[in-house]
Design an enzyme around this catalytic site. Sequence first.
Site, PDB file in Angstrom:
ATOM      1  N   ILE A  56       0.859  -1.206   0.000  1.00  5.91           N
ATOM      2  CA  ILE A  56       0.000   0.000   0.000  1.00  5.91           C
ATOM      3  C   ILE A  56       0.884   1.241   0.000  1.00  5.91           C
ATOM      4  O   ILE A  56       0.633   2.208  -0.698  1.00  5.91           O
ATOM      5  CB  ILE A  56      -0.926   0.047   1.248  1.00  5.91           C
ATOM      6  N   GLY A  57       1.920   1.195   0.801  1.00  7.96           N
ATOM      7  CA  GLY A  57       2.808   2.348   0.868  1.00  7.96           C
ATOM      8  C   GLY A  57       3.929   2.082   1.852  1.00  7.96           C
ATOM      9  O   GLY A  57       3.884   1.116   2.607  1.00  7.96           O
TER      10      GLY A  57
ATOM     11  N   ARG B  96       7.845   5.863   7.326  1.00  7.09           N
ATOM     12  CA  ARG B  96       9.162   5.958   7.970  1.00  7.09           C
ATOM     13  C   ARG B  96       9.537   4.660   8.649  1.00  7.09           C
ATOM     14  O   ARG B  96      10.690   4.352   8.868  1.00  7.09           O
ATOM     15  CB  ARG B  96       9.120   7.076   9.016  1.00  7.09           C
ATOM     16  N   PHE B  97       8.538   3.912   9.036  1.00 10.10           N
ATOM     17  CA  PHE B  97       8.666   2.670   9.755  1.00 10.10           C
ATOM     18  C   PHE B  97       9.097   1.465   8.970  1.00 10.10           C
ATOM     19  O   PHE B  97       9.779   0.588   9.424  1.00 10.10           O
ATOM     20  CB  PHE B  97       7.258   2.294  10.154  1.00 10.10           C
TER      21      PHE B  97
ATOM     22  N   VAL C 155       3.754  -1.050   4.433  1.00  7.91           N
ATOM     23  CA  VAL C 155       2.409  -1.521   4.794  1.00  7.91           C
ATOM     24  C   VAL C 155       1.833  -2.247   3.575  1.00  7.91           C
ATOM     25  O   VAL C 155       1.846  -1.709   2.469  1.00  7.91           O
ATOM     26  CB  VAL C 155       1.485  -0.341   5.202  1.00  7.91           C
TER      27      VAL C 155
ATOM     28  N   ASP D 182       1.761  10.411  17.188  1.00 11.18           N
ATOM     29  CA  ASP D 182       1.915  10.722  15.765  1.00 11.18           C
ATOM     30  C   ASP D 182       0.560  11.054  15.152  1.00 11.18           C
ATOM     31  O   ASP D 182       0.230  10.584  14.066  1.00 11.18           O
ATOM     32  CB  ASP D 182       2.569   9.517  15.051  1.00 11.18           C
TER      33      ASP D 182
ATOM     34  N   LYS E  11      -1.797  12.868  13.095  1.00  9.72           N
ATOM     35  CA  LYS E  11      -1.692  13.758  11.935  1.00  9.72           C
ATOM     36  C   LYS E  11      -2.693  13.302  10.884  1.00  9.72           C
ATOM     37  O   LYS E  11      -3.205  12.179  10.973  1.00  9.72           O
ATOM     38  CB  LYS E  11      -0.267  13.745  11.376  1.00  9.72           C
TER      39      LYS E  11
ATOM     40  N   ASP F 163      -2.072   4.024  13.483  1.00 11.58           N
ATOM     41  CA  ASP F 163      -0.649   4.300  13.665  1.00 11.58           C
ATOM     42  C   ASP F 163      -0.275   4.914  15.011  1.00 11.58           C
ATOM     43  O   ASP F 163       0.654   5.702  15.092  1.00 11.58           O
ATOM     44  CB  ASP F 163      -0.198   5.260  12.558  1.00 11.58           C
TER      45      ASP F 163
HETATM   46  P1  ATP Z   1       4.677   8.266   7.904  1.00  9.33           P
HETATM   47  O1  ATP Z   1       5.681   7.203   7.965  1.00  9.33           O
HETATM   48  O2  ATP Z   1       5.235   9.608   7.731  1.00  9.33           O
HETATM   49  O3  ATP Z   1       3.703   8.161   9.058  1.00  9.33           O
HETATM   50  P2  ATP Z   1       2.660   7.180   6.266  1.00  9.33           P
HETATM   51  O4  ATP Z   1       1.531   7.492   7.202  1.00  9.33           O
HETATM   52  O5  ATP Z   1       2.393   7.298   4.796  1.00  9.33           O
HETATM   53  O6  ATP Z   1       3.874   8.092   6.575  1.00  9.33           O
HETATM   54  P3  ATP Z   1       2.555   4.441   7.130  1.00  9.33           P
HETATM   55  O7  ATP Z   1       1.718   4.748   8.318  1.00  9.33           O
HETATM   56  O8  ATP Z   1       3.641   3.453   7.285  1.00  9.33           O
HETATM   57  O9  ATP Z   1       3.240   5.729   6.576  1.00  9.33           O
HETATM   58  O10 ATP Z   1       1.572   3.980   6.004  1.00  9.33           O
HETATM   59  C1  ATP Z   1       1.979   3.608   4.693  1.00  9.33           C
HETATM   60  C2  ATP Z   1       0.737   3.568   3.808  1.00  9.33           C
HETATM   61  O11 ATP Z   1      -0.168   2.558   4.278  1.00  9.33           O
HETATM   62  C3  ATP Z   1      -0.053   4.867   3.817  1.00  9.33           C
HETATM   63  O12 ATP Z   1      -0.512   5.103   2.500  1.00  9.33           O
HETATM   64  C4  ATP Z   1      -1.194   4.593   4.758  1.00  9.33           C
HETATM   65  O13 ATP Z   1      -2.324   5.387   4.433  1.00  9.33           O
HETATM   66  C5  ATP Z   1      -1.452   3.112   4.503  1.00  9.33           C
HETATM   67  N1  ATP Z   1      -2.055   2.431   5.663  1.00  9.33           N
HETATM   68  C6  ATP Z   1      -1.571   2.385   6.933  1.00  9.33           C
HETATM   69  N2  ATP Z   1      -2.377   1.667   7.737  1.00  9.33           N
HETATM   70  C7  ATP Z   1      -3.419   1.255   6.956  1.00  9.33           C
HETATM   71  C8  ATP Z   1      -4.618   0.484   7.187  1.00  9.33           C
HETATM   72  N3  ATP Z   1      -4.899  -0.016   8.384  1.00  9.33           N
HETATM   73  N4  ATP Z   1      -5.444   0.273   6.141  1.00  9.33           N
HETATM   74  C9  ATP Z   1      -5.171   0.769   4.919  1.00  9.33           C
HETATM   75  N5  ATP Z   1      -4.069   1.479   4.626  1.00  9.33           N
HETATM   76  C10 ATP Z   1      -3.201   1.739   5.618  1.00  9.33           C
END
Ligand code: ATP
Length: 318
Positions: free
Chosen positions: A34-35, A38-39, A42, A148, A150, A165
């Site tokens: 999905i993406g 920083r961690f 996902v 976190d 946001k 998150d």
């Molecule tokens: P950052 O690391 O700055 O917080 P981020 O929020 O994009 O950035 P992640 O929280 O690791 O990073 O999420 C990565 C991607 O996965 C994002 O596009 C986020 O919207 C998506 N995502 C995270 N959790 C879920 C979920 N439970 N269901 C669907 N998509 C998710």
Amino acid sequence: DPEPNILLATRKNSQKLLSEWDIPFEQLEILDLIGTGRFGAVHKGKWHGDVAIKMMDIDTDDEKQLQAFKREVSYFRKTRHDFVVLFMGACMRPPHLAIVTSLCKGQTLYTHIHLRKDRFNINRTIQIATQITQGMSYLHHKGIVHKDLKSKNIFIENGKVVLTDFALFSIGRLSKQKTRKDSLVIPDGWLCYLAPELITSLKINTDGTQDMELPFSEKSDVYSFGTIWYELLAGEWPFHKQPVETVIWQVGKGLKQPLNHLQASRDVKEILMMCWSYSPDSRPIFQHIKKTILRLPKKKGLHRSPSHPLHLSRSAES
Ligand code: ATP
């Protein structure tokens, strides 16, 4: 002496409770990415249905980080709220560490506000903000600091807020990144959520690693909520397009994003001022914020610039 036995029993009990949430990594079917945050990555996945799998890119040799991860998992399993993502379990055996939650449908508030440039009318703004305050006061009640909060971590699913998150921020994340010895890692769009007491604590260790054990608190979450309230009203982040150094300096000094351009009532702006108070003790708790938001007059609407449509159609929220 019964004391050590009691301790042993308690520890065994908590290990047993934790193991009930352990998902063997092999049981997960990992699908599309999905993406990447920083961690770590996902992924969409399958585990008795659709799930989101958050791979934890942490140093598994570091016993402290592993313990911190398990500690957070032990908090997650206690969360059950309509506006908080459903925690389903975690892979807790190194090298595969992951958090498994329900898969959020819909878009994040970040996507709505900053990418699609959707604007919400006042009634919808109040509804979204109220749901965030409810989810947050629930987490705080459970002893969980989000750390976190946001717009990227808030989904709007079938018109309903889903907070994601939370509590993972201090585990590993930026601390693994070796930076130039004299430079901080400031991810895009992060700074404007950081309360002054966090901003003034940002520092680099002598070995070049960045310490992420910042003094997060329920009150620093409230500060972050102030920023989200601003995003909902203004359609952009505070200190928009200003250099990082300028933002750090201003926030550290107690200067706030000016609000004179914001066409909103005094009461609406007052919420921003309360949440963005310099002193953490002066910031309200979420229950109080919720009450204040619910007292705002509805329907009147905020005056928007003509380039922004006032109403967001339901279909735009999918
Ligand atoms: P950052 O690391 O700055 O917080 P981020 O929020 O994009 O950035 P992640 O929280 O690791 O990073 O999420 C990565 C991607 O996965 C994002 O596009 C986020 O919207 C998506 N995502 C995270 N959790 C879920 C979920 N439970 N269901 C669907 N998509 C998710």
